[in-house]
Each structure stands twice: as structure tokens, then as C-alpha cells.
Design a protein around this motif. Structure first.
Motif, PDB file in Angstrom:
ATOM      1  N   MET A 492       0.168  21.754   1.726  1.00 43.77           N
ATOM      2  CA  MET A 492       0.401  21.427   0.317  1.00 43.77           C
ATOM      3  C   MET A 492       0.139  22.650  -0.565  1.00 43.77           C
ATOM      4  O   MET A 492       0.916  22.922  -1.512  1.00 43.77           O
ATOM      5  CB  MET A 492      -0.501  20.266  -0.093  1.00 43.77           C
ATOM      6  CG  MET A 492      -0.307  19.763  -1.514  1.00 43.77           C
ATOM      7  SD  MET A 492      -1.288  18.256  -1.761  1.00 43.77           S
ATOM      8  CE  MET A 492      -1.041  17.988  -3.507  1.00 43.77           C
ATOM      9  N   ILE A 495       3.123  25.085  -0.232  1.00 47.75           N
ATOM     10  CA  ILE A 495       4.299  24.640  -0.983  1.00 47.75           C
ATOM     11  C   ILE A 495       4.056  24.791  -2.490  1.00 47.75           C
ATOM     12  O   ILE A 495       4.943  25.223  -3.247  1.00 47.75           O
ATOM     13  CB  ILE A 495       4.647  23.185  -0.633  1.00 47.75           C
ATOM     14  CG1 ILE A 495       5.013  23.050   0.853  1.00 47.75           C
ATOM     15  CG2 ILE A 495       5.764  22.665  -1.516  1.00 47.75           C
ATOM     16  CD1 ILE A 495       6.261  23.783   1.257  1.00 47.75           C
ATOM     17  N   GLU A 499       6.305  26.909  -5.197  1.00 43.11           N
ATOM     18  CA  GLU A 499       7.046  26.233  -6.259  1.00 43.11           C
ATOM     19  C   GLU A 499       6.425  26.428  -7.638  1.00 43.11           C
ATOM     20  O   GLU A 499       7.095  26.198  -8.652  1.00 43.11           O
ATOM     21  CB  GLU A 499       7.167  24.741  -5.937  1.00 43.11           C
ATOM     22  CG  GLU A 499       7.973  24.481  -4.663  1.00 43.11           C
ATOM     23  CD  GLU A 499       8.170  23.005  -4.376  1.00 43.11           C
ATOM     24  OE1 GLU A 499       7.669  22.167  -5.169  1.00 43.11           O
ATOM     25  OE2 GLU A 499       8.828  22.690  -3.368  1.00 43.11           O
ATOM     26  N   PHE A 503       6.269  22.434  -8.889  1.00 44.77           N
ATOM     27  CA  PHE A 503       5.726  21.541  -7.858  1.00 44.77           C
ATOM     28  C   PHE A 503       5.597  20.127  -8.394  1.00 44.77           C
ATOM     29  O   PHE A 503       5.100  19.902  -9.496  1.00 44.77           O
ATOM     30  CB  PHE A 503       4.348  22.028  -7.394  1.00 44.77           C
ATOM     31  CG  PHE A 503       3.718  21.141  -6.354  1.00 44.77           C
ATOM     32  CD1 PHE A 503       4.022  21.291  -5.008  1.00 44.77           C
ATOM     33  CD2 PHE A 503       2.823  20.135  -6.723  1.00 44.77           C
ATOM     34  CE1 PHE A 503       3.443  20.466  -4.051  1.00 44.77           C
ATOM     35  CE2 PHE A 503       2.253  19.302  -5.771  1.00 44.77           C
ATOM     36  CZ  PHE A 503       2.558  19.470  -4.427  1.00 44.77           C
ATOM     37  N   ARG A 507       7.698  14.579  -4.820  1.00 47.93           N
ATOM     38  CA  ARG A 507       8.675  15.298  -4.001  1.00 47.93           C
ATOM     39  C   ARG A 507       8.024  15.853  -2.739  1.00 47.93           C
ATOM     40  O   ARG A 507       8.574  15.743  -1.637  1.00 47.93           O
ATOM     41  CB  ARG A 507       9.315  16.435  -4.817  1.00 47.93           C
ATOM     42  CG  ARG A 507      10.306  17.254  -3.986  1.00 47.93           C
ATOM     43  CD  ARG A 507      11.012  18.304  -4.831  1.00 47.93           C
ATOM     44  NE  ARG A 507      10.090  19.266  -5.394  1.00 47.93           N
ATOM     45  CZ  ARG A 507      10.100  19.623  -6.679  1.00 47.93           C
ATOM     46  NH1 ARG A 507      10.943  19.072  -7.532  1.00 47.93           N
ATOM     47  NH2 ARG A 507       9.238  20.525  -7.114  1.00 47.93           N
ATOM     48  N   PHE A 508       6.847  16.409  -2.888  1.00 47.66           N
ATOM     49  CA  PHE A 508       6.153  16.962  -1.727  1.00 47.66           C
ATOM     50  C   PHE A 508       5.851  15.866  -0.707  1.00 47.66           C
ATOM     51  O   PHE A 508       6.128  16.012   0.486  1.00 47.66           O
ATOM     52  CB  PHE A 508       4.864  17.648  -2.160  1.00 47.66           C
ATOM     53  CG  PHE A 508       3.990  18.039  -1.005  1.00 47.66           C
ATOM     54  CD1 PHE A 508       4.308  19.130  -0.216  1.00 47.66           C
ATOM     55  CD2 PHE A 508       2.857  17.286  -0.693  1.00 47.66           C
ATOM     56  CE1 PHE A 508       3.505  19.490   0.868  1.00 47.66           C
ATOM     57  CE2 PHE A 508       2.051  17.634   0.379  1.00 47.66           C
ATOM     58  CZ  PHE A 508       2.382  18.731   1.163  1.00 47.66           C
ATOM     59  N   HIS A 509       5.270  14.752  -1.169  1.00 51.24           N
ATOM     60  CA  HIS A 509       4.953  13.664  -0.249  1.00 51.24           C
ATOM     61  C   HIS A 509       6.204  13.129   0.429  1.00 51.24           C
ATOM     62  O   HIS A 509       6.196  12.855   1.639  1.00 51.24           O
ATOM     63  CB  HIS A 509       4.260  12.530  -0.999  1.00 51.24           C
ATOM     64  CG  HIS A 509       2.849  12.836  -1.379  1.00 51.24           C
ATOM     65  ND1 HIS A 509       2.210  12.194  -2.426  1.00 51.24           N
ATOM     66  CD2 HIS A 509       1.934  13.698  -0.868  1.00 51.24           C
ATOM     67  CE1 HIS A 509       0.975  12.646  -2.528  1.00 51.24           C
ATOM     68  NE2 HIS A 509       0.786  13.569  -1.606  1.00 51.24           N
ATOM     69  N   ARG A 511       9.111  14.622   1.031  1.00 55.29           N
ATOM     70  CA  ARG A 511       9.620  15.587   2.018  1.00 55.29           C
ATOM     71  C   ARG A 511       8.754  15.576   3.275  1.00 55.29           C
ATOM     72  O   ARG A 511       9.260  15.651   4.396  1.00 55.29           O
ATOM     73  CB  ARG A 511       9.654  16.989   1.422  1.00 55.29           C
ATOM     74  CG  ARG A 511      10.703  17.208   0.338  1.00 55.29           C
ATOM     75  CD  ARG A 511      10.661  18.647  -0.166  1.00 55.29           C
ATOM     76  NE  ARG A 511      10.979  19.595   0.883  1.00 55.29           N
ATOM     77  CZ  ARG A 511      10.589  20.869   0.899  1.00 55.29           C
ATOM     78  NH1 ARG A 511       9.830  21.337  -0.075  1.00 55.29           N
ATOM     79  NH2 ARG A 511      10.945  21.659   1.892  1.00 55.29           N
ATOM     80  N   MET A 527       9.520  22.461   6.397  1.00 57.11           N
ATOM     81  CA  MET A 527       9.431  22.510   4.936  1.00 57.11           C
ATOM     82  C   MET A 527       9.424  23.931   4.389  1.00 57.11           C
ATOM     83  O   MET A 527       9.826  24.160   3.250  1.00 57.11           O
ATOM     84  CB  MET A 527       8.184  21.764   4.465  1.00 57.11           C
ATOM     85  CG  MET A 527       8.276  20.257   4.656  1.00 57.11           C
ATOM     86  SD  MET A 527       6.813  19.333   4.066  1.00 57.11           S
ATOM     87  CE  MET A 527       6.939  19.554   2.287  1.00 57.11           C
TER      88      MET A 527
END
Length: 538
Positions: A492, A495, A499, A503, A507-509, A511, A527
Motif C-alpha cells: 500500500m 502504491i 500515485e 491515491f 481503488r487500491f483495495h 485492485r 499491481m
């Protein structure tokens, strides 16, 4: 940049709903062939774990692995290369099972004929149904019951490398199973007499097996771990986990310190405010759990935490957390007076939010998502605990996440319980490491866990004892919560750094979930496109 990220979140949401990866037919065919090999040969209802049968299985593996390695996967799309690594990890897991773990030779508890919730067990372990059975189901269940004496007779011949700690766990397990079979026989005598005799025979064979273990246990080597070097190998090349024994020892101790300090600061903040009293009835327990479930799903959807699909529904009437020992007919009901609460019930009976975060958007979501994943390799239940640190790391992350994003702001008792749970999970790390380094016995590991968990856990606590059984019998389980969360947080953070202000948590979760329930190292590769971590695991 914003347009690209919008496209990425739409793609992730679509994958979460209906995974659409076009898998490589040759890889899927080999995967299915391997899964057939990985199951033991069955003689009727008796799985064959004899030396001859296991040697036959082991001899077939190298040629199958050579076929996998002969595939020129370097130029494949990353998604296909991830599937390749999943199959490679499973093949290595079977090789490791034969070379090191050998549960059919070392672990008497492996011969659990019932599916009551114990750890690793023989193929074909079955659940005990409610009686009377429908006529069309009676022959199959009768055959399973009738096979129990033969399974346990074979086990005595197979267990030539049994270990003392593992034997003692087997004795406890068999006591519970024998009482379950006897209860079944007693009920069958009243409502379905044709099942009474095979159930009594299963109970007698199980008691005899436990008595045999009692006789041999004092003569066996004490330690049941796999050794530190093999533990490191298994974590890196089977679980595809990036940390070593020593790195996890340091991380685990730091996490325990952090949890204890956080707890004491929270207690100081809440001084003078009493801890919530536990629920004293099933109705009150279910009422509190229902409120927590609804609050979690509403918050996650309303504040863009993750996609909450229509199929993620809280189970109704699930009751308190059930251990294998809770299915023992000798054990009273969960709210029979005086109520005997294990550690997790001491937490959840007071305030269910933290453990519901772990289990509802955590484990239940993973389970339901996997059921809907049509990909032949990604959607399959992983062998050899290869998905374990991903599953536990994600679920444990949710416990802290709900505190950080504000769900517990008006619940001081829940925040304290959260830190107590964190300390307990951190206290698990060192016992597992020391068990598998063969530096501690089961009793020594149990003493460490219970003495370093701040509240509610004595030496006879059912959760503490079950934890130590699982972590000894399944390497990687106990470390998976905290160290899996550390691995998730590292992804996390990576990423987020890429981003920046763009961020988005949801969206992170999403993906992350779209990749499937697979090792986080492989999700990281998909990712980020960065293969460096996985390259060390080839």
C-alpha cells in the motif's frame, strides 16, 4: 494521469465482479493434472498414505515439474506468469511435504477422520450430519463411518517418525472425536439404528488409537518443528513470502512493543471509563453482532473504503467463534452458566466490531469472492497454505484500519479491545518461530503466548492452546497475521508513493482484490509491474 487512474479503477471493479483473465490452456491442463496427483489414492473410503503409495506420488512429481519449467514463460503477460508461479509454488509444496513435513509419518493429529475444524488432516475427513439422514445419503455416510477403523489401523503403521508434541495434540483430538462418534451412536440407536454399529466401531477405534498414542508418546522425540533452515525455504519458495525467520523475529517483537504501548496510552485516555460488560445471552450476542455488521458494511460503502457487492451479506445466527473443542459433546453450550469464555469471546462478547471487521469484509468476503472467481488457477483453493498470509494479513489489516479511519472514534472500549487483540496477534510470532526452530516445545511456546498477551488468556485458554496446535502443525499460520499485514502495508505504501495525491483507498483495495486470494508478492508484481521480489523466489 487522472484519466488513466479512472480507467484502472473501472477495470479493477469489473474484475472483482467477473474475473475475465484468458488463461493459458497448457498451463491450466498441467494444473489440473497436478491437482489429481496431489490427492492420495483411495481404497474405497480409505486414503492410502502408506510408504508405497507416497513413494509413487513422489516419483511422479519431478517429471511434472520439469514440464512446467520447460514452458518459456518469460515473455508471457504478467497475469499468466503469476499463474505459472502459483503452480510452481504448489508443486514445490508437494515436494516439501514429502521431503520435510511428512504428516502421514510425523503427525498423529493428521489422521483426523472428522472435519470438526482441526488443522491439516487426511483427505476425505467428513462432517457429522444431523440425524436422521435421508435414505439416499445413508449408504455413503455409512461407508465413511465404516472406514474409520481401517484408516486408524493404517495410521499406526505409517507413523514411524511421530513426534511427542504432535502425539499429545493427537491424543486431545482423538478424545473429542471419540465422544463425537459415541454421541452419534447413541442418537442413531434411537432414530436411525443402522448407523449405530458403525458409529460405535468408529468410537472404539478412535479410543484405541488415543490409547496407543498415550503409550508411545513418552518415547518420542519432543520437538515437532521442521527446523529453521527448512522453515525459511518453505516460506520463500512455497508461500512466496519475502521475509526470513530472523527478519520476522525482529518485526514481531517491534509490533508487540507498539501494540502494548498503544494499549497503555489508550487505557490512559479512557481512565475512569469502565470496560463494556460481555453479552450474557445468545440473543444479546447476536443483537450486538448484527449492529456491528450493519455498521461496517454501511461505512465501507458510504465512505469509499472498498466495493461492497450485493452478495456480501452478514450470516444470520452464526453464534460465537467455534473451536474444534466447542464441538465436544462434553462441553456446555456457549452461554450455559457459568459462561466459560476463551480469549476471542472475551473480546467479541463485549464489542464485536474489531473481530467482525476481520471476519466479514475479511475472511467471508475472500471466501465468497473466491467462489465467484471462474479462473481455473486463481479461483482454486490453494494447497499447502499458500494463500494463508494473504488471507490473514488482509483480515488483520482491517482491524487496525477501522480504528484509523474513525469507525471506533466514539467507542473507547472497542479501541482498547483492538490493541489487546493486536498485542495477542503479535505475541503469536515468536512462539511459531521458536517452535519451528525446535528451540521451544509446545508448552514453552504456550507459556510465551499467554504471558505476553495482556489480558484474558491463561495457560488453559482454548484459543491459546488451539493457536499453538495450528502453528506447530501448519508453518506460516501464526506469523501470517502481523507479518502478512506488514507485507500488505508495504504494498500500500509503494502504491501510495507512486500515485501521490491521486491515491484512492477504494481503488487500491479493489485492485488488490481483483488479483484473487494469492500471495501478496504476486499481487505486488501485478499491481506495480516490479518483478524483483518474485525473482528471488524462483
Amino acid at each position: 494521469m487522472r484519466q488513466l487512474l479512472t480507467m484502472m479503477v473501472a477495470l479493477a471493479a469489473a474484475m472483482l465482479a467477473t474475473p475475465a483473465q484468458a488463461e493459458r490452456p497448457e498451463l491450466v491442463a498441467l494444473f489440473k493434472e497436478f491437482r489429481t496427483l496431489a490427492k492420495p489414492v483411495r481404497r474405497g473410503e480409505v486414503p492410502d498414505y502408506t510408504d508405497a503409495a507416497m513413494a509413487t506420488q513422489a516419483r511422479a512429481l519431478p517429471a511434472m515439474m520439469a514440464r512446467l519449467k520447460a514452458m518459456d514463460e518469460a515473455k508471457w503477460p504478467v497475469a499468466d506468469r503469476v499463474d505459472y508461479m502459483l503452480l510452481l509454488a504448489e508443486m514445490r509444496g508437494l515436494e516439501f511435504r514429502h521431503r520435510v513435513v511428512r504428516p502421514w509419518k510425523r503427525d498423529p493429529a493428521f489422521y483426523s477422520t472428522t472435519n470438526l475444524g482441526f488443522g491439516p488432516k487426511i483427505d476425505g475427513a467428513f462432517s457429522i450430519p444431523e440425524l436422521p439422514l435421508a435414505p439416499d445419503k445413508l449408504p455413503a455416510f455409512t461407508a465413511k463411518l465404516a472406514a474409520v477403523p481401517a484408516i486408524l489401523a493404517q495410521a499406526r503403521g505409517n507413523l514411524t517418525e511421530a513426534r511427542g508434541d504432535l502425539a499429545r495434540l493427537g491424543i486431545t483430538q482423538k478424545g473429542i472425536e471419540a465422544r463425537v462418534y459415541q454421541q452419534l451412536a447413541d442418537k442413531a440407536a434411537k432414530v436411525q439404528p443402522e448407523l449405530a454399529a458403525p458409529a460405535r466401531a468408529a468410537a472404539a477405534a478412535t479410543r484405541d488409537f488415543a490409547a496407543w498414542l498415550e503409550r508411545i508418546a513418552p518415547t518420542l522425540p519432543a520437538h515437532g518443528g521442521i527446523g529453521r533452515a527448512e522453515y525459511d525455504w518453505y516460506l520463500r519458495y512455497v508461500l512466496l513470502f519475502p521475509y526470513t525467520w530472523e527478519e520476522m523475529r525482529v518485526i514481531g517483537e517491534r509490533e508487540h512493543d507498539r501494540a502494548m504501548v498503544s494499549l497503555k496510552l489508550e487505557e490512559h485516555r479512557n481512565r475512569g471509563k469502565p470496560m463494556t460488560a460481555p453479552a450474557e445471552s445468545m440473543a444479546e450476542f447476536e443483537r450486538r453482532r448484527g449492529i456491528a455488521d450493519a455498521q461496517l458494511l454501511d461505512w465501507f460503502a458510504r465512505y469509499d473504503v472498498m466495493t461492497v457487492p450485493d452478495w456480501l451479506k452478514p450470516p444470520v445466527g452464526e453464534g460465537p467463534y467455534v473451536l474444534p473443542g466447542d464441538r465436544d459433546p462434553a462441553k456446555p453450550g456457549p452461554f450455559d452458566k457459568p459462561v466459560d469464555r476463551h480469549f476471542f469471546r472475551m473480546a467479541e462478547d463485549r464489542e464485536p466490531l474489531t473481530l467482525r471487521a476481520h471476519n466479514l469484509p475479511g475472511h467471508l468476503f475472500d471466501q465468497l469472492m473466491r467462489q465467484r472467481d471462474t479462473r481455473a488457477i486463481r479461483g482454486a483453493q490453494r494447497l499447502f497454505f499458500i494463500d494463508g498470509t494473504r488471507a490473514e494479513g488482509w483480515s488483520f489489516y482491517l482491524e487496525e484500519m477501522i480504528q484509523q479511519i474513525g469507525i471506533l472514534d466514539d467507542k473507547p472500549a472497542a479501541r482498547e479491545i483492538n490493541y489487546i487483540l493486536h498485542a495477542k496477534r503479535a505475541a503469536r510470532v515468536l512462539p511459531e518461530l521458536m517452535l519451528h526452530a525446535n528451540a521451544w516445545t509446545y508448552d514453552e511456546a504456550l507459556a510465551s503466548l499467554t504471558s505476553r498477551t495482556p489480558y484474558w488468556m491463561g495457560p488453559q485458554d482454548a484459543i491459546a492452546r488451539f493457536d499453538m496446535e495450528l502453528y506447530l502443525r501448519q508453518p506460516g499460520y501464526g506469523i501470517g497475521y502481523h507479518i502478512g499485514k506488514v507485507q500488505f502495508e508495504a504494498l500500500m505504501a509503494d502504491i501510495a508513493a507512486r500515485e501521490g495525491r491521486e491515491f484512492q483507498l477504494k481503488r487500491f483495495h479493489d485492485r488488490f482484490h481483483a488479483a484473487g486470494v494469492i500471495p501478496i508478492s504476486l499481487i505486488r508484481w501485478e499491481m506495480t509491474g516490479d518483478e524483483s521480489e518474485v525473482a528471488r523466489m524462483r
